[in-house]
Write a protein that holds these residues in place. Structure first.
Motif, short mmCIF file in Angstrom:
data_model
loop_
_atom_site.label_atom_id
_atom_site.label_comp_id
_atom_site.label_asym_id
_atom_site.label_seq_id
_atom_site.Cartn_x
_atom_site.Cartn_y
_atom_site.Cartn_z
N GLY A 45 2.43 6.16 -10.36
CA GLY A 45 3.57 7.23 -10.68
C GLY A 45 3.68 7.83 -12.03
N LEU A 46 2.90 7.09 -13.08
CA LEU A 46 3.29 7.75 -14.08
C LEU A 46 2.31 9.17 -14.10
CD1 LEU A 46 3.15 4.97 -16.78
CD2 LEU A 46 4.98 6.26 -16.13
N GLU A 47 1.32 8.97 -13.53
CA GLU A 47 0.34 10.06 -13.34
C GLU A 47 1.06 11.22 -12.68
OE1 GLU A 47 -3.32 9.22 -11.60
OE2 GLU A 47 -3.77 7.74 -13.02
N VAL A 48 1.97 10.93 -11.72
CA VAL A 48 2.68 11.98 -11.20
C VAL A 48 3.80 12.57 -11.89
CG1 VAL A 48 4.18 12.43 -9.14
CG2 VAL A 48 2.29 11.08 -8.92
N VAL A 49 4.32 11.79 -12.64
CA VAL A 49 5.36 12.21 -13.67
C VAL A 49 4.68 13.20 -14.79
CG1 VAL A 49 6.99 11.51 -15.62
CG2 VAL A 49 6.98 10.11 -13.51
N ALA A 50 3.56 12.66 -15.39
CA ALA A 50 2.96 13.90 -16.13
C ALA A 50 2.52 14.92 -15.66
CB ALA A 50 1.66 12.79 -16.41
N LYS A 51 2.09 15.13 -14.59
CA LYS A 51 1.90 16.38 -13.55
C LYS A 51 3.09 17.23 -13.33
CE LYS A 51 -2.25 14.93 -11.47
NZ LYS A 51 -3.25 14.61 -10.11
N PHE A 97 0.82 -1.15 -0.08
CA PHE A 97 -0.12 -0.03 0.12
C PHE A 97 0.67 1.29 -0.22
CE2 PHE A 97 -3.02 -3.16 1.89
CZ PHE A 97 -4.01 -2.99 0.92
N ILE A 98 2.07 1.36 0.64
CA ILE A 98 2.88 2.40 0.76
C ILE A 98 3.63 2.68 -0.62
CG2 ILE A 98 4.68 3.75 2.11
CD1 ILE A 98 3.34 2.47 4.54
N LEU A 99 4.33 1.51 -1.14
CA LEU A 99 5.36 1.66 -2.28
C LEU A 99 4.66 1.05 -3.57
CD1 LEU A 99 8.44 0.18 -0.35
CD2 LEU A 99 7.92 2.57 -0.86
N HIS A 100 4.17 -0.26 -3.53
CA HIS A 100 3.78 -0.82 -4.68
C HIS A 100 2.79 0.10 -5.56
CE1 HIS A 100 3.43 -3.70 -7.81
NE2 HIS A 100 2.03 -3.86 -7.54
N THR A 139 9.19 8.60 -23.05
CA THR A 139 9.17 9.04 -21.65
C THR A 139 8.51 8.10 -20.58
OG1 THR A 139 8.83 11.54 -22.54
CG2 THR A 139 8.34 11.08 -20.20
N THR A 140 7.57 7.18 -21.43
CA THR A 140 6.66 6.45 -20.40
C THR A 140 7.63 5.18 -19.89
OG1 THR A 140 4.54 6.81 -21.53
CG2 THR A 140 4.94 4.80 -20.50
N VAL A 141 8.23 4.89 -20.88
CA VAL A 141 9.43 3.74 -20.47
C VAL A 141 10.51 4.05 -19.68
CG1 VAL A 141 10.84 3.53 -22.79
CG2 VAL A 141 10.49 1.48 -21.48
N ILE A 142 11.08 5.22 -20.07
CA ILE A 142 12.16 5.61 -18.82
C ILE A 142 11.49 5.93 -17.46
CG2 ILE A 142 13.72 7.68 -18.53
CD1 ILE A 142 14.01 7.75 -21.63
N SER A 143 10.42 6.61 -17.49
CA SER A 143 9.78 6.71 -16.23
C SER A 143 9.51 5.64 -15.30
CB SER A 143 8.60 7.66 -16.25
OG SER A 143 8.67 9.02 -16.89
N THR A 144 8.94 4.61 -16.17
CA THR A 144 8.71 3.40 -15.59
C THR A 144 9.85 2.69 -15.13
OG1 THR A 144 6.71 3.08 -17.16
CG2 THR A 144 7.61 1.20 -15.61
N VAL A 145 11.16 2.52 -15.51
CA VAL A 145 12.40 2.11 -15.20
C VAL A 145 12.69 2.79 -14.09
CG1 VAL A 145 14.65 1.92 -15.81
CG2 VAL A 145 13.11 1.19 -17.64
N ILE A 146 12.65 4.39 -13.91
CA ILE A 146 13.12 4.82 -12.81
C ILE A 146 12.14 4.57 -11.67
CG2 ILE A 146 13.25 7.28 -11.87
CD1 ILE A 146 14.27 8.17 -14.58
N LEU A 147 10.89 4.39 -11.77
CA LEU A 147 9.81 4.01 -10.69
C LEU A 147 10.03 2.81 -10.33
CD1 LEU A 147 6.68 5.54 -12.26
CD2 LEU A 147 7.78 6.50 -10.17
#
Length: 311
Positions: free
Chosen positions: A108-114, A98-101, A125-133
């Motif tokens: 996470g991707l919604e936060v990156v978009a904002k 609940f806190i991490l996953h 950008t989606t795949v790079i952001s997903t790797v970082i997340l």
């Protein structure tokens, strides 16, 4: 055979010494007590012998079943020693889930978009952001597991022992992967027959794979390295290992596989995900190394990506 062992208690013999130079003669009451104690010991010894001789032996069929059961139980080489308290297992997992996953994998991707002030993210950008997340989730998960470990217990040597092992795991890995692909193919055919054919590949994933060679490379790196490493660390390295320390390993495999399936929040692929969890869990229990379960998981994801790439 069950042996009923009886132990007679020893009591000191009190002798009443006679006066004069003659040998001490036992008092009549003492002599009677000695005889009674001696008779009691002989009687208990006889009963013990009778119990040993008459205790029923398990029938040969039960003995065979018990041997098969013990052999099945001994298939797992996992040690019951874990750096976490057994009572804290599900609290730790709930904290991770609940806190991490959920926030990082599904929000996470919604936060990156904002943060980037975009209504939607392009494929790269989606795949790079997903790797970082995913890397952030793995790092924070290891920190959580260390924080919740018992005092004086470090998870680094614990996980090192789950990766580097003298036991050979290549044969079990190849066999597990072959069984996994056969089961997944069978279940996919059955599902298609029952509910009709449906494209199982995510359209966003197919778009990423068709974007550029760089996006394809990052996608394979994400799904064949980072994702299996993160999921094997939590679901096999932590959850399955911790559960098997307090229950039978096959029950721990089933429960951890259910948790692994539920964590993906995908009803469409739930059967395949459960099969993946069971096979990787079985390989891990059999070999004692996460290298086996990681390799099977990684090869399976690679096959899925290749099929999505050519579909």
């Amino acid at each position: 055979m069950l042996l009923a062992v009886s132990a007679a208690a020893s009591h000191p013999l009190l002798l009443a010494g006679g006066r004069g130079g003659g040998a001490a003669r036992p008092h009549p009451r003492t002599h009677a007590a000695k005889l009674e104690a001696s008779n009691g010991r002989h009687l208990r010894s006889s009963l013990s012998t009778l119990s040993c001789a008459c205790s029923p032996s398990p029938p040969s069929g039960d003995r065979g079943t018990g041997s098969a059961r013990n052999l099945f139980d001994e298939l797992s080489v996992l040690s019951p020693a874990i750096p976490w308290e057994v009572d804290d297992i599900w609290r730790i997992y709930a904290g991770y889930f609940f806190i991490l996953h959920i926030p990082l994998s599904f929000g996470g991707l919604e936060v990156v978009a904002k943060v980037l002030q975009r209504s939607s993210l392009d494929s790269m950008t989606t795949v790079i952001s997903t790797v970082i997340l995913q890397l952030a989730e793995l790092t924070l998960t290891l920190a959580l597991l260390q924080y919740t470990a018992m005092p004086g217990h470090a998870i680094q040597p614990f996980y090192s022992g789950k990766v580097f092992t003298e036991r050979s795991w290549v044969k079990e890995t190849l066999l597990g992967f072959a069984v996994l692909m056969a089961l997944v193919s069978t279940t996919s055919i059955v599902v298609d027959k029952l509910v009709g054919f449906e494209d199982a590949y995510d359209p966003i994933l197919k778009e990423i794979l068709s974007e550029s060679p760089a996006s394809v490379f990052l996608c394979f790196f994400l799904y064949c390295v980072i994702a299996p490493l993160s999921e094997e660390t939590i679901y096999r390295g932590f959850l399955l290992t911790a559960l098997s320390s307090s229950m039978k390993w096959r029950d721990a495999v089933l429960i951890s596989s259910l948790a692994f399936t539920a964590a993906h929040l995908s009803c469409k692929s739930s059967i395949q995900l459960f099969v993946v969890g069971c096979i990787t869990g079985l390989a891990y229990c059999r070999t004692g190394t996460l290298a086996a379960s990681f390799t099977i998981h990684s090869l399976y994801n690679a096959v899925v990506l290749c099929m999505a790439l050519v579909s």
